[in-house]
Design a protein around this motif. Sequence first.
Motif, mmCIF file in Angstrom:
data_model
loop_
_atom_site.group_PDB
_atom_site.id
_atom_site.type_symbol
_atom_site.label_atom_id
_atom_site.label_comp_id
_atom_site.label_asym_id
_atom_site.label_seq_id
_atom_site.Cartn_x
_atom_site.Cartn_y
_atom_site.Cartn_z
ATOM 1 N N LYS A 157 3.867 4.051 -0.144
ATOM 2 C CA LYS A 157 4.138 3.886 1.282
ATOM 3 C C LYS A 157 5.629 3.981 1.565
ATOM 4 O O LYS A 157 6.046 4.607 2.552
ATOM 5 N N ASP A 158 6.451 3.392 0.715
ATOM 6 C CA ASP A 158 7.895 3.416 0.918
ATOM 7 C C ASP A 158 8.435 4.844 0.878
ATOM 8 O O ASP A 158 9.372 5.183 1.605
ATOM 9 N N ASP A 159 7.845 5.696 0.046
ATOM 10 C CA ASP A 159 8.266 7.098 -0.011
ATOM 11 C C ASP A 159 7.928 7.812 1.288
ATOM 12 O O ASP A 159 8.738 8.562 1.848
ATOM 13 N N LEU A 160 6.714 7.604 1.773
ATOM 14 C CA LEU A 160 6.201 8.338 2.922
ATOM 15 C C LEU A 160 6.878 7.958 4.230
ATOM 16 O O LEU A 160 6.948 8.775 5.155
ATOM 17 N N TYR B 131 10.678 12.920 4.884
ATOM 18 C CA TYR B 131 9.929 13.041 3.627
ATOM 19 C C TYR B 131 9.140 14.352 3.551
ATOM 20 O O TYR B 131 9.193 15.062 2.543
ATOM 21 N N THR B 132 8.394 14.685 4.617
ATOM 22 C CA THR B 132 7.504 15.853 4.547
ATOM 23 C C THR B 132 8.279 17.156 4.357
ATOM 24 O O THR B 132 7.776 18.089 3.725
ATOM 25 N N LEU C 79 0.552 15.692 4.353
ATOM 26 C CA LEU C 79 1.728 15.342 3.564
ATOM 27 C C LEU C 79 2.250 13.965 3.933
ATOM 28 O O LEU C 79 2.709 13.217 3.066
ATOM 29 N N GLU C 80 2.183 13.620 5.210
ATOM 30 C CA GLU C 80 2.698 12.324 5.655
ATOM 31 C C GLU C 80 1.838 11.159 5.170
ATOM 32 O O GLU C 80 2.225 9.997 5.308
ATOM 33 N N LEU D 283 -2.705 7.700 11.642
ATOM 34 C CA LEU D 283 -2.869 7.056 10.345
ATOM 35 C C LEU D 283 -1.507 6.780 9.692
ATOM 36 O O LEU D 283 -1.303 5.729 9.086
ATOM 37 N N HIS D 284 -0.600 7.712 9.835
ATOM 38 C CA HIS D 284 0.741 7.519 9.279
ATOM 39 C C HIS D 284 1.420 6.306 9.919
ATOM 40 O O HIS D 284 2.038 5.484 9.232
ATOM 41 N N ALA D 285 1.282 6.190 11.237
ATOM 42 C CA ALA D 285 1.880 5.059 11.942
ATOM 43 C C ALA D 285 1.255 3.743 11.491
ATOM 44 O O ALA D 285 1.956 2.737 11.306
#
Length: 241
Positions: free
Chosen positions: A45-48, A53-54, A90-91, A123-125
């Motif tokens: 999660k910290d990476d994304l 990032y994408t 990707l996110e 979903l990313h949020a």
Amino acid sequence: MKKILTALGAMALICGVGAAGRAQQPTPSVPNPNLTPGAVLPVTKDDLCVPGYTKKVRNVPQSVKNQVYAEYGVTHHKAGDYEVDHLISLELGGSNSIKNLWPESYKSKPYNAHVKDKLENRLHALVCSGQLDLAAAQHAIATDWIGAYKKYMGASPSSAAPKAHAKNHSRSHWYNLRIPQTQTPPMPMSTTPDSPSGQVWVNTKSGKYFQPGARYYGKTKQGQYMSEKDAIQQGFTAAGQ
């Protein structure tokens, strides 16, 4: 003469079949699980949730896209018909593996590539705000993205209320309106001269973005304009959240 006409008729029939074949390309709303089961990268999660990032991991060459189309039998298509999409975006930690790619139609209704983009952002949020586990988000979108849309977006795309058409009014028009004394005339939204229509302002230092009309829209020392979708994909969150 009869033989010539017969030959011409046969040629027309063949051409007609060819044209029909080109017109009847598959437009799947969901991928074939045997071809596209989904695949992820070993990220957290910290990476994304780090802005940008994408852009660092996106890498799908045209040769791979052509292979995806071939696997799904899409032999002819026009620009704008499809997007070679990541099933697990990707996110959300999806990979560029062909096992995570499929040709998603922009034109199928009511579910299509535009609709799936909204789910991916949602979903990313949720993942970045800690409201949803990353593995759960990946599983939901990989196994049944339409079911995930209904669960996390709350309504089908066709049931969304149409947006009202905004009308532009000149400054003099506002003063010519007859308005009761108890009301004040509505004023047009003020924007900075360089602000692009329909875009948000991202404060690249704080990681927040602002909608047009907000106090700090276009006014922070560090920032840039971009679409809300791009802002969310890069890990920025709306001001006030």
